[in-house]
Design a protein around this motif. Structure first.
Motif, PDB file in Angstrom:
ATOM      1  N   VAL B  66     -14.705  -4.047   0.302  1.00  0.00           N
ATOM      2  CA  VAL B  66     -15.107  -5.271   1.124  1.00  0.00           C
ATOM      3  C   VAL B  66     -16.795  -5.367   0.054  1.00  0.00           C
ATOM      4  N   VAL B  67     -17.100  -6.382   0.630  1.00  0.00           N
ATOM      5  CA  VAL B  67     -18.116  -6.912  -0.454  1.00  0.00           C
ATOM      6  C   VAL B  67     -19.160  -8.176   0.569  1.00  0.00           C
ATOM      7  N   GLN B  68     -19.781  -7.357   1.289  1.00  0.00           N
ATOM      8  CA  GLN B  68     -20.495  -9.430   2.073  1.00  0.00           C
ATOM      9  C   GLN B  68     -22.177  -9.964   1.397  1.00  0.00           C
ATOM     10  N   PHE B  69     -21.661 -10.921   0.531  1.00  0.00           N
ATOM     11  CA  PHE B  69     -22.923 -11.689   0.365  1.00  0.00           C
ATOM     12  C   PHE B  69     -23.466 -11.960   0.254  1.00  0.00           C
ATOM     13  N   ALA B 113     -27.494  -5.879  -6.951  1.00  0.00           N
ATOM     14  CA  ALA B 113     -26.813  -5.351  -6.773  1.00  0.00           C
ATOM     15  C   ALA B 113     -25.248  -5.538  -6.406  1.00  0.00           C
ATOM     16  N   ALA B 114     -25.283  -6.824  -5.135  1.00  0.00           N
ATOM     17  CA  ALA B 114     -24.430  -6.347  -4.689  1.00  0.00           C
ATOM     18  C   ALA B 114     -22.753  -6.621  -5.348  1.00  0.00           C
ATOM     19  N   TRP B 115     -23.213  -7.426  -6.237  1.00  0.00           N
ATOM     20  CA  TRP B 115     -22.364  -7.589  -7.668  1.00  0.00           C
ATOM     21  C   TRP B 115     -21.834  -6.373  -8.455  1.00  0.00           C
ATOM     22  N   ALA B 120     -17.209  -2.915  -9.188  1.00  0.00           N
ATOM     23  CA  ALA B 120     -16.790  -1.225  -9.073  1.00  0.00           C
ATOM     24  C   ALA B 120     -15.232  -1.638  -8.216  1.00  0.00           C
ATOM     25  N   LEU B 121     -15.109  -1.934  -7.355  1.00  0.00           N
ATOM     26  CA  LEU B 121     -14.026  -2.132  -6.899  1.00  0.00           C
ATOM     27  C   LEU B 121     -13.007  -2.856  -7.526  1.00  0.00           C
ATOM     28  N   LEU B 122     -12.848  -3.521  -8.659  1.00  0.00           N
ATOM     29  CA  LEU B 122     -12.091  -4.349  -8.843  1.00  0.00           C
ATOM     30  C   LEU B 122     -11.910  -4.201 -10.104  1.00  0.00           C
ATOM     31  N   TYR B 143     -27.267 -16.881  -8.409  1.00  0.00           N
ATOM     32  CA  TYR B 143     -27.255 -15.421  -8.425  1.00  0.00           C
ATOM     33  C   TYR B 143     -27.210 -14.737  -8.946  1.00  0.00           C
ATOM     34  N   ILE B 144     -25.026 -15.086  -9.283  1.00  0.00           N
ATOM     35  CA  ILE B 144     -24.345 -13.888 -10.129  1.00  0.00           C
ATOM     36  C   ILE B 144     -23.729 -14.698 -11.583  1.00  0.00           C
ATOM     37  N   ALA B 145     -23.428 -14.493 -12.465  1.00  0.00           N
ATOM     38  CA  ALA B 145     -23.206 -15.393 -13.240  1.00  0.00           C
ATOM     39  C   ALA B 145     -21.224 -16.066 -12.811  1.00  0.00           C
TER      40      ALA B 145
END
Lengths: 202, 202
Positions: B66-69, B113-115, B120-122, B143-145
């Motif tokens: 899980v990544v919570q953005f 940093a979250a991305w 890494a998980l993906l 914030y992310i491309a």
């Protein structure tokens, strides 16, 4: 002022306005009470959303209850998982999907037995969240009387949350609910030939 | 024939037709692979649905991430709950909602940093389900491309499921997704003055 700093400034101004709006809305919402949620529509996510709330409630140390109507002839990941916890009271209606049994009398009896479990949970103050998964389907087929369901939901403990899932929520249920989401299919992998996957649907 | 038995008969016939349709659809769907789900729209249930799938996956003994953005300045029930399990790799972006920080540069750094955690998980074949909670918001603010996200999702392991949540999913993300649900608000308790409740929103 260069482009970068003017972008930063515009961002800050936009976010300040947004924060003011959000803060005002939060200040207006100051009531704590149990809410009734209805998750309906044809899209994927109704039951899984209810199970996500179960996880949240467990994270707060709450006692919770689940009754799965209609589904139940196959074991699912959520059942295997949530049965591990003593804080969870988990009940599954004994029979499968209604088009599998093709026997109305048997379906009615199974639905009534599941509803008796649900009623007991809806009267228990120690239970903070009750999930009534696919109850809308049992209502649609007339296996359980709508009036009984509305009454039991309205008379539940003041701080208890209840979540009802399933396609085709009756208008009277939507009327008494606090939060209602209609989940619409934009697309579904099943139509592209992908069967139900463990961890997603199962 | 009396009314009751003719009702039973009609029910059986209707259910037989339904079973034929359902069985045929199930027979056509015979592919097993990782699916990409997008849960979008303004209604309640996007993140909770993703967390319900997490519970399902854990029920099958899978490893999940899980990544919570965006969210993350307050601790939520789901975080407290899912961090208990060694099968869960849980990452929360360090800052709160973007209108709380009002500092674009800091938000961009936190999102990047979250991305990096998400990427890494993906890439990790051992992880069966990756939840990217509120990624759509980070995309919306730039914030992310988007191209980087699309590429990482498309190149993930063949059997890995990924769930992206948040309002305003970009069209290109919907395009590459397998299953997309738009959650529409029919009503929300917040508008009636009820604040976010533990076990429901928190």
């Amino acid at each position: 002022m260069n482009d970068e700093s003017s972008r930063e400034l515009r961002h800050r101004e936009r976010m300040q306005r947004k924060k003011a709006v959000v803060d005002q809305a939060i200040a207006r919402a100051d009531v704590d009470r149990g809410v009734l949620l209805v998750l309906t529509g044809n899209g994927k996510g109704k039951s899984s959303s209810a199970f996500g709330m179960l996880a949240r409630a467990l994270g707060h140390g709450m006692q919770v209850g689940v009754v799965q109507f209609i589904k139940g002839s196959y074991s699912t990941g959520e059942e295997a998982f949530f049965r591990r916890f003593p804080e969870v009271s988990y009940h599954v209606m004994g029979e499968g999907f209604t088009w599998e049994t093709q026997d109305r009398e048997r379906d009615v009896q199974a639905a009534q037995a599941a509803w008796a479990q649900a009623r007991a949970l809806l009267r228990d103050e120690r239970v903070s969240l009750v999930v009534l998964d696919e109850l809308n389907i049992a209502l649609k087929y007339g296996y359980i009387a709508l009036e009984e369901v509305l009454e039991a939901l309205q008379q539940r403990p003041a701080m208890q949350h209840a979540v009802v899932t399933g396609r085709g929520a009756p208008a009277a249920l939507i009327e008494i609910a606090d939060t209602v989401t209609e989940m619409q299919v934009v697309k579904h992998a099943f139509k592209a030939g992908v069967r139900a996957q463990k961890g997603v649907e199962l």
